[in-house]
Write a protein that holds these residues in place. Structure first.
Motif, PDB file in Angstrom:
ATOM      1  N   ILE A  61     -41.574  14.840 -38.790  1.00 52.99           N
ATOM      2  CA  ILE A  61     -41.667  15.343 -40.162  1.00 52.99           C
ATOM      3  C   ILE A  61     -41.572  14.201 -41.155  1.00 52.99           C
ATOM      4  N   ALA A  62     -42.118  14.414 -42.347  1.00 47.49           N
ATOM      5  CA  ALA A  62     -42.161  13.364 -43.369  1.00 47.49           C
ATOM      6  C   ALA A  62     -40.771  12.870 -43.736  1.00 47.49           C
ATOM      7  N   GLN A  63     -39.779  13.797 -43.765  1.00 45.86           N
ATOM      8  CA  GLN A  63     -38.432  13.421 -44.188  1.00 45.86           C
ATOM      9  C   GLN A  63     -37.734  12.495 -43.207  1.00 45.86           C
ATOM     10  N   ALA A  64     -38.270  12.367 -41.974  1.00 47.47           N
ATOM     11  CA  ALA A  64     -37.643  11.483 -40.988  1.00 47.47           C
ATOM     12  C   ALA A  64     -37.777  10.019 -41.365  1.00 47.47           C
ATOM     13  N   GLY A  65     -38.739   9.691 -42.239  1.00 48.85           N
ATOM     14  CA  GLY A  65     -38.837   8.333 -42.755  1.00 48.85           C
ATOM     15  C   GLY A  65     -39.580   7.359 -41.872  1.00 48.85           C
ATOM     16  N   LEU A  66     -40.411   7.830 -40.956  1.00 45.54           N
ATOM     17  CA  LEU A  66     -41.210   6.917 -40.136  1.00 45.54           C
ATOM     18  C   LEU A  66     -42.242   6.216 -41.014  1.00 45.54           C
ATOM     19  N   ASP A  67     -42.240   4.888 -40.980  1.00 46.50           N
ATOM     20  CA  ASP A  67     -43.179   4.093 -41.773  1.00 46.50           C
ATOM     21  C   ASP A  67     -44.354   3.698 -40.884  1.00 46.50           C
ATOM     22  N   PRO A  68     -45.543   4.270 -41.106  1.00 44.64           N
ATOM     23  CA  PRO A  68     -46.675   3.978 -40.223  1.00 44.64           C
ATOM     24  C   PRO A  68     -47.198   2.554 -40.345  1.00 44.64           C
ATOM     25  N   ALA A  69     -46.810   1.844 -41.413  1.00 39.36           N
ATOM     26  CA  ALA A  69     -47.279   0.469 -41.575  1.00 39.36           C
ATOM     27  C   ALA A  69     -46.399  -0.525 -40.837  1.00 39.36           C
ATOM     28  N   SER A  70     -45.223  -0.110 -40.414  1.00 38.69           N
ATOM     29  CA  SER A  70     -44.302  -0.991 -39.703  1.00 38.69           C
ATOM     30  C   SER A  70     -44.331  -0.669 -38.216  1.00 38.69           C
TER      31      SER A  70
ATOM     32  N   LEU B 264     -50.032   0.356 -36.364  1.00 40.83           N
ATOM     33  CA  LEU B 264     -51.366   0.674 -36.864  1.00 40.83           C
ATOM     34  C   LEU B 264     -51.959  -0.520 -37.604  1.00 40.83           C
ATOM     35  N   PRO B 265     -53.273  -0.706 -37.521  1.00 35.00           N
ATOM     36  CA  PRO B 265     -53.927  -1.752 -38.326  1.00 35.00           C
ATOM     37  C   PRO B 265     -53.759  -1.482 -39.818  1.00 35.00           C
ATOM     38  N   ALA B 266     -53.755  -2.559 -40.596  1.00 35.19           N
ATOM     39  CA  ALA B 266     -53.466  -2.445 -42.032  1.00 35.19           C
ATOM     40  C   ALA B 266     -54.484  -1.595 -42.773  1.00 35.19           C
TER      41      ALA B 266
ATOM     42  N   PRO C 103     -36.443   0.842 -47.333  1.00 37.84           N
ATOM     43  CA  PRO C 103     -36.771   2.130 -46.711  1.00 37.84           C
ATOM     44  C   PRO C 103     -37.396   3.131 -47.665  1.00 37.84           C
ATOM     45  N   ASP C 104     -37.293   2.875 -48.973  1.00 34.69           N
ATOM     46  CA  ASP C 104     -37.936   3.787 -49.922  1.00 34.69           C
ATOM     47  C   ASP C 104     -39.427   3.520 -50.048  1.00 34.69           C
ATOM     48  N   GLN C 105     -39.844   2.357 -49.584  1.00 33.14           N
ATOM     49  CA  GLN C 105     -41.253   1.997 -49.694  1.00 33.14           C
ATOM     50  C   GLN C 105     -41.960   2.374 -48.393  1.00 33.14           C
ATOM     51  N   ILE C 106     -42.335   3.622 -48.284  1.00 33.27           N
ATOM     52  CA  ILE C 106     -42.965   4.143 -47.076  1.00 33.27           C
ATOM     53  C   ILE C 106     -44.479   4.200 -47.282  1.00 33.27           C
ATOM     54  N   ALA C 107     -45.214   3.574 -46.370  1.00 34.16           N
ATOM     55  CA  ALA C 107     -46.669   3.642 -46.428  1.00 34.16           C
ATOM     56  C   ALA C 107     -47.146   5.013 -45.975  1.00 34.16           C
ATOM     57  N   ARG C 108     -48.420   5.291 -46.219  1.00 36.65           N
ATOM     58  CA  ARG C 108     -49.015   6.556 -45.794  1.00 36.65           C
ATOM     59  C   ARG C 108     -50.272   6.275 -44.984  1.00 36.65           C
ATOM     60  N   VAL C 109     -50.554   7.180 -44.063  1.00 37.84           N
ATOM     61  CA  VAL C 109     -51.798   7.073 -43.311  1.00 37.84           C
ATOM     62  C   VAL C 109     -52.963   7.365 -44.252  1.00 37.84           C
TER      63      VAL C 109
ATOM     64  N   ALA D   4     -50.652   1.156 -48.510  1.00 38.76           N
ATOM     65  CA  ALA D   4     -49.388   0.499 -48.840  1.00 38.76           C
ATOM     66  C   ALA D   4     -48.680   1.254 -49.955  1.00 38.76           C
ATOM     67  N   PRO D   5     -47.357   1.296 -49.927  1.00 38.88           N
ATOM     68  CA  PRO D   5     -46.620   2.020 -50.978  1.00 38.88           C
ATOM     69  C   PRO D   5     -46.788   1.351 -52.327  1.00 38.88           C
ATOM     70  N   GLU D   6     -46.896   2.173 -53.346  1.00 35.25           N
ATOM     71  CA  GLU D   6     -46.975   1.679 -54.723  1.00 35.25           C
ATOM     72  C   GLU D   6     -45.755   2.189 -55.461  1.00 35.25           C
TER      73      GLU D   6
END
Length: 700
Positions: free
Chosen positions: A345-354, A384-386, A190-196, A391-393
């Protein structure tokens, strides 16, 4: 030079602790006091700032739950601009054991309603589950009953914004723990959150967006809705569905409209810009475009609230989203009865890549007195498409990611500090022309107020010192300092400037509230407001007050954080700079009063009351340079600089009191001026004297 100082300050702060960043206040002894036997408090987790709770069951030790502080995991700023700190406890199934308030700065509870409604509000989380969609209810909605998927807690009248932020803090922190420690993340970290990806845009029409899965379409007829309840007590209860089975129950389009390839194609350019202005970094926006007899919002929906008829879930956990109360125009050819945009909000932890899902619950009631509620869901999956996500770094919520995200602000700050450092190092050239120096100083003070203060929120404060003291007392890491890169860089520069020039560099050039006071004083003089110059013996006594204030605040930091929180309000920095005067009237009146006082007594607060200035004055004792040039005649007999010094930092003997000097450099300008320095004026007059010579004798 400034960039190097920023880096050195960052490395210094990093070396002070190697554990994860912690801003919480709970110690092991305090945890044991709050959770006594038969509960056993385990060791604090090395990976995530949580305390495990155990219970001895015969010969086995079973896990009871986890306890954590919201400020460590979801430091969401409150209405005052400062994050609330809540102690949250959840069991292994994601059920809340309890929530308590550790600290807060919410004006509505401090100055208005009192804290009792706040404490009562957080008690309602006990026994609720993270698997429920928890909504805050007010007014007529308080009659709704909870079920396996929904939970409702009573809000607080006149404190809507504050309780909403509390709810977001509790849920965001608890969701992070449940994903990390309870296995609720579906096998992903859950710490590896992707970004749009903000720079990827593909021009597409509605049909193309639907083919790529960017827009999901759900069309349900009355017949389809009736099939949902087949074989259940809810079957046959909708007379309209039975009478008109082919009519549209709901025609719904759903999309993640914060993605450029969705928002820019779906919305008009003006609507896209409007939406961007309402989102912060890391936030997501979901749009629901619907028509038909069943609405996403419902007749009793309140704008700006959490929807009941549309639920967001990821990893089988509900994620809080809220109506943005925006009317946006569509560019796509869609006819709709309603267009609603929800913010996550960002703190909710929604991962857009999943993948995540949007569920539309449909409820029917059977019975009149105590109706039975039968609920079925229409579920839409979304991914969302890849190529549209980054991807999180590593851990993109670490302090390194925050520094990277603010790199342009830090670059501008580095340039500003470099300019100031060079100017002060070449003071002879800087002060050679009085008018040019005045323009430079005024421009830099405006930079300090506008950029360092209001934009970058880089106001250093006594809170920086008390926070370090409290962290060291609790044996916590100081790595939390790195999560505020502007403060770290400013401290790096200030520590070097203290060594070279003393306190004056910060207090005279880099303090936003100090700059605001100085410009207020100059404006008052331009408006011919009478000035009050306090007599020297009273001035010397008043300057001691700030040291008394400093001693009281530092002492309180060792034994009572509650008292410290109250004493640091002596500084008006939070009111005037952090909150931009948007606060309850006593705080605003205090800050404005200090500015008015500075219009008649030059920089009144800085000279007499500022505890942070007092701390810098003490640290400035290590100063290496007596950088203000002096003539032997300064003070004996010349008193020009002493009388012109607005800070009264020059003694009759001509000696400069560097602890009270604000580096305005007016005396340095006088020293270099042939028009202002009495000694130089005298020397020039002497050079112009024509020597008397005997007349030549005439020859006979």
């Amino acid at each position: 030079m400034a960039s190097i100082l920023c880096l050195l300050a960052g490395v210094l702060a990093l070396l002070t602790g190697a554990t994860p960043a912690q801003a919480g206040v709970l110690t092991r002894d305090e945890m044991v006091r709050r959770f006594p036997a038969p509960l056993i408090v385990g060791e604090r987790d090395a990976e995530l700032p949580v305390w495990p709770l155990f219970r001895q069951n015969a010969t086995a030790t079973e896990l009871v739950g986890y306890v954590f502080e919201s400020v460590d995991l979801a430091p969401i700023p409150g209405f005052s601009g400062v994050p609330l700190n809540l102690m949250v406890a959840i069991d292994p199934k994601g059920v809340f054991i309890g929530v308590e308030v550790l600290s807060h700065h919410e004006p509505v509870f401090l100055d208005g309603l009192g804290e009792a409604p706040l404490y009562q509000f957080v008690k309602q989380y006990k026994a609720l589950s993270l698997k429920q969609n928890i909504s805050i209810e007010t007014g007529n909605h308080r009659a709704r009953h909870a079920d396996a998927a929904h939970a409702y807690i009573d809000g607080v009248s006149k404190a809507t914004a504050s309780v909403r932020i509390i709810n977001q803090s509790v849920l965001a922190a608890a969701l992070k723990v449940s994903r990390k420690k309870l296995g609720f993340a579906g096998g992903r970290d859950p710490d590896q959150i992707a970004r749009v990806h903000p720079d990827v845009f593909r021009s597409m029409d509605l049909a193309q967006m639907q083919r790529d899965g960017l827009v999901q379409h759900l069309r349900v007829s009355n017949r389809d809705a009736e099939k949902l309840f087949a074989g259940s007590p809810g079957a046959g209860l909708d007379a309209d569905a039975l009478a008109h089975p082919d009519d549209v129950f709901i025609d719904l389009y759903l999309a993640c409209v914060s993605v450029p390839s969705v928002g820019r194609n779906l919305l008009t350019p003006a609507a896209w810009r409007k939406l961007q202005g309402r989102l912060e970094e890391g936030d997501h926006a979901l749009i629901a475009i619907s028509s038909g007899r069943y609405s996403v919002t419902g007749e009793d929906f309140v704008r700006g609230s959490v929807p009941d008829r549309l639920l967001l879930r990821q990893d089988k956990l509900p994620i809080d989203m809220r109506d943005l109360d925006l009317d946006l125009k569509l560019a796509a050819p869609l006819e709709a009865d309603s267009v609603t945009v929800f913010r996550v909000i960002a703190q909710a932890g929604l991962d857009p890549a999943s993948p995540f899902e949007l569920a539309l619950p449909v409820t029917r009631n059977k019975g009149i007195v105590y109706p039975e509620r039968i609920t079925r869901e229409l579920v839409v999956r979304y991914q969302l498409p890849a190529d549209l996500v980054i991807a999180p770094e590593g851990n993109n919520k670490s302090w390194t990611a925050i520094w990277s995200g603010r790199r342009w602000e830090l670059a501008l700050l580095a340039v500003g500090l470099l300019v100031l450092g060079a100017a002060l190092a070449m003071q002879k050239r800087l002060t050679a022309h009085a008018a040019r120096f005045d323009w430079f100083r005024r421009a830099y003070l405006l930079f300090t107020i506008g950029f360092i203060g209001y934009y970058a929120q880089g106001q250093l404060s006594i809170v920086n010192l008390t926070g370090v003291i409290q962290a060291l007392m609790a044996r916590r890491s100081l790595e939390f300092l790195l999560f505020d890169p502007m403060t770290v860089c400013l401290w790096g520069f200030v520590l070097v400037s203290l060594l070279l020039w003393g306190r004056g560099t910060f207090c005279g050039w880099l303090c936003p509230f100090g700059a605001l006071q100085e410009l207020t004083g100059k404006l008052a003089r331009w408006a011919r407001v009478p000035q009050w110059r306090i007599k020297p013996h009273w001035d010397a006594r008043l300057k001691r007050i700030k040291y008394v204030m400093l001693a009281g605040i530092v002492a309180s930091a060792f034994f009572s954080s509650e008292i410290t929180d109250k004493l640091v309000e002596l500084e008006p920095f939070k009111t005037a700079i952090t909150l931009n005067f948007v606060r309850s009237w006593p705080y605003v009146a205090y800050a404005v009063g200090l500015l008015l006082a500075s219009s008649v007594v030059y920089k009144f607060f800085c000279r007499y009351l500022c505890p942070f200035g007092a701390s810098l004055a003490l640290l400035g004792k290590i100063r290496l340079l007596n950088w203000i040039p002096r003539y032997a005649e300064c003070g004996t007999p010349c008193q020009t600089c002493r009388h012109r010094c607005d800070y009264q930092a020059i003694a009759p003997s001509g000696k400069v009191d560097y602890a009270e000097c604000f580096q305005c450099m007016d005396c340095v300008v006088i020293y270099a001026s042939d028009q202002q320095c009495a000694l130089r004026i005298t020397q020039i007059k002497r050079q112009r004297t024509i020597p008397i010579q005997p007349a030549a004798r005439s020859q006979p």
